[in-house]
Design a protein around this motif. Structure first.
Motif, PDB file in Angstrom:
ATOM      1  N   LEU A 177       4.955   6.917  -7.858  1.00  0.00           N
ATOM      2  CA  LEU A 177       3.854   6.379  -8.789  1.00  0.00           C
ATOM      3  C   LEU A 177       2.854   7.390  -9.118  1.00  0.00           C
ATOM      4  CD1 LEU A 177       3.646   2.678  -7.605  1.00  0.00           C
ATOM      5  CD2 LEU A 177       4.977   3.691  -9.313  1.00  0.00           C
ATOM      6  N   VAL A 178       2.344   7.990  -7.687  1.00  0.00           N
ATOM      7  CA  VAL A 178       1.183   8.916  -7.891  1.00  0.00           C
ATOM      8  C   VAL A 178       1.718   9.986  -8.610  1.00  0.00           C
ATOM      9  CG1 VAL A 178      -0.320  10.420  -6.252  1.00  0.00           C
ATOM     10  CG2 VAL A 178       0.215   7.975  -5.733  1.00  0.00           C
ATOM     11  N   ASP A 179       2.771  10.554  -8.640  1.00  0.00           N
ATOM     12  CA  ASP A 179       3.111  11.853  -9.360  1.00  0.00           C
ATOM     13  C   ASP A 179       3.252  11.207 -10.909  1.00  0.00           C
ATOM     14  OD1 ASP A 179       3.298  13.193  -6.919  1.00  0.00           O
ATOM     15  OD2 ASP A 179       5.648  13.428  -7.115  1.00  0.00           O
ATOM     16  N   THR A 180       3.645  10.339 -11.267  1.00  0.00           N
ATOM     17  CA  THR A 180       3.596   9.887 -12.491  1.00  0.00           C
ATOM     18  C   THR A 180       2.188   9.466 -13.142  1.00  0.00           C
ATOM     19  OG1 THR A 180       5.798   8.747 -12.246  1.00  0.00           O
ATOM     20  CG2 THR A 180       4.439   8.152 -14.303  1.00  0.00           C
ATOM     21  N   ALA A 181       1.418   9.161 -12.464  1.00  0.00           N
ATOM     22  CA  ALA A 181       0.183   8.918 -12.922  1.00  0.00           C
ATOM     23  C   ALA A 181      -0.569  10.287 -12.890  1.00  0.00           C
ATOM     24  CB  ALA A 181      -0.829   7.960 -11.734  1.00  0.00           C
ATOM     25  N   THR A 182      -0.402  11.164 -11.847  1.00  0.00           N
ATOM     26  CA  THR A 182      -1.194  12.494 -12.080  1.00  0.00           C
ATOM     27  C   THR A 182      -0.477  13.347 -13.203  1.00  0.00           C
ATOM     28  OG1 THR A 182      -1.243  12.616  -9.580  1.00  0.00           O
ATOM     29  CG2 THR A 182      -1.235  14.698 -10.728  1.00  0.00           C
ATOM     30  N   MET A 194       0.879  -1.200   0.009  1.00  0.00           N
ATOM     31  CA  MET A 194      -0.061   0.055   0.195  1.00  0.00           C
ATOM     32  C   MET A 194       0.929   1.190   0.144  1.00  0.00           C
ATOM     33  SD  MET A 194      -3.034   1.181  -0.177  1.00  0.00           S
ATOM     34  CE  MET A 194      -4.444   0.059   0.392  1.00  0.00           C
ATOM     35  N   GLN A 195       2.070   1.135   0.648  1.00  0.00           N
ATOM     36  CA  GLN A 195       2.929   2.473   0.640  1.00  0.00           C
ATOM     37  C   GLN A 195       3.387   2.574  -0.729  1.00  0.00           C
ATOM     38  OE1 GLN A 195       3.776   4.698   3.638  1.00  0.00           O
ATOM     39  NE2 GLN A 195       1.641   4.107   4.134  1.00  0.00           N
ATOM     40  N   LEU A 196       3.867   1.404  -1.372  1.00  0.00           N
ATOM     41  CA  LEU A 196       4.559   1.638  -2.720  1.00  0.00           C
ATOM     42  C   LEU A 196       3.088   2.256  -3.421  1.00  0.00           C
ATOM     43  CD1 LEU A 196       6.276   0.984  -4.929  1.00  0.00           C
ATOM     44  CD2 LEU A 196       5.212  -1.456  -5.254  1.00  0.00           C
ATOM     45  N   ALA A 197       2.042   1.848  -3.457  1.00  0.00           N
ATOM     46  CA  ALA A 197       1.008   2.327  -4.236  1.00  0.00           C
ATOM     47  C   ALA A 197       0.916   3.952  -4.115  1.00  0.00           C
ATOM     48  CB  ALA A 197      -0.203   1.767  -4.049  1.00  0.00           C
ATOM     49  N   LEU A 198       1.024   4.245  -2.729  1.00  0.00           N
ATOM     50  CA  LEU A 198       0.638   5.717  -2.534  1.00  0.00           C
ATOM     51  C   LEU A 198       1.908   6.570  -2.544  1.00  0.00           C
ATOM     52  CD1 LEU A 198      -1.877   5.154   0.573  1.00  0.00           C
ATOM     53  CD2 LEU A 198      -2.339   5.823  -1.503  1.00  0.00           C
TER      54      LEU A 198
END
Length: 205
Positions: free
Chosen positions: A52-57, A44-48
């Protein structure tokens, strides 16, 4: 990655002693993480994580919703013919999305890797065959795909544990888990918009 590997090992030990009730015999869902999952768990920490989040954003142009986390195991046993998600298709969760694929063990051409086409090639093919995003499971045979392109245009998610692949599976035709000589262990993380087709019209959270 080590945390995911331990989960796979436990699953495979149990699999060897019992029949599997998996919906897809070629793609086993080892772990399905939902809202009750411990936010402090390493996966979960990896997913958040910011990366990862910045790339998806950056790709989606808005802060996305973390929709799914899955651990997938593909036995990659030879079968008479490909079926379901082993054939080219688009995912209908959203008009655009980001799926992150991370190998838990090394994945090579003999592991039945995720195989996809670039978005611009996929768009040309979909326009030509009038392929639309729909809740129906629309699959496209290789024969049709290869009438528009050469197999050299295929992109394959081949890599070592910890490598990260970002794919918009709503816009890139893709398939995976085809019969091969090696099994495949994969972590998948999905980011979508608040307007995803996965949510009811009155969705609130």
């Amino acid at each position: 990655i080590s945390s995911a590997d331990l989960m796979f090992n436990e699953y495979l030990i149990n699999l060897n002693h019992s029949d599997t009730n998996q919906k897809k015999q070629y793609l086993h869902e080892v772990l399905k993480i939902d809202n009750s999952f411990d936010i402090n768990h390493p996966i979960m920490q990896l997913a958040l994580s910011n990366h990862l989040v910045d790339t998806a954003t950056s790709y989606l142009k808005f802060l996305p919703i973390l929709s799914q986390i899955r651990l997938w195991y593909s036995p990659n046993e030879q079968s008479s013919e490909n079926q379901g998600s082993q054939l080219f298709h688009l995912d209908y969760s959203d008009i655009s999305q980001v799926k992150v694929f991370i190998p838990i063990e090394e994945i090579d051409i003999d592991s039945g890797p995720l195989t996809f086409l670039p978005a611009h090639i996929s768009k040309n093919i979909c326009n030509s065959i009038d392929y639309k995003l729909t809740n129906d499971e629309v699959r496209v045979p290789d024969k049709i795909i290869n009438s528009y392109i050469n197999e050299k245009d295929y992109c394959r998610a081949i890599g070592k544990p910890g490598d990260v692949f970002f794919v918009d599976t709503s816009n890139c035709l893709h398939f995976g888990s085809r019969g091969a000589t090696k099994s495949r262990k994969l972590l998948m993380i999905q980011y979508i918009s608040p307007f995803s087709f996965s949510f009811p019209l009155n969705y609130k959270n």
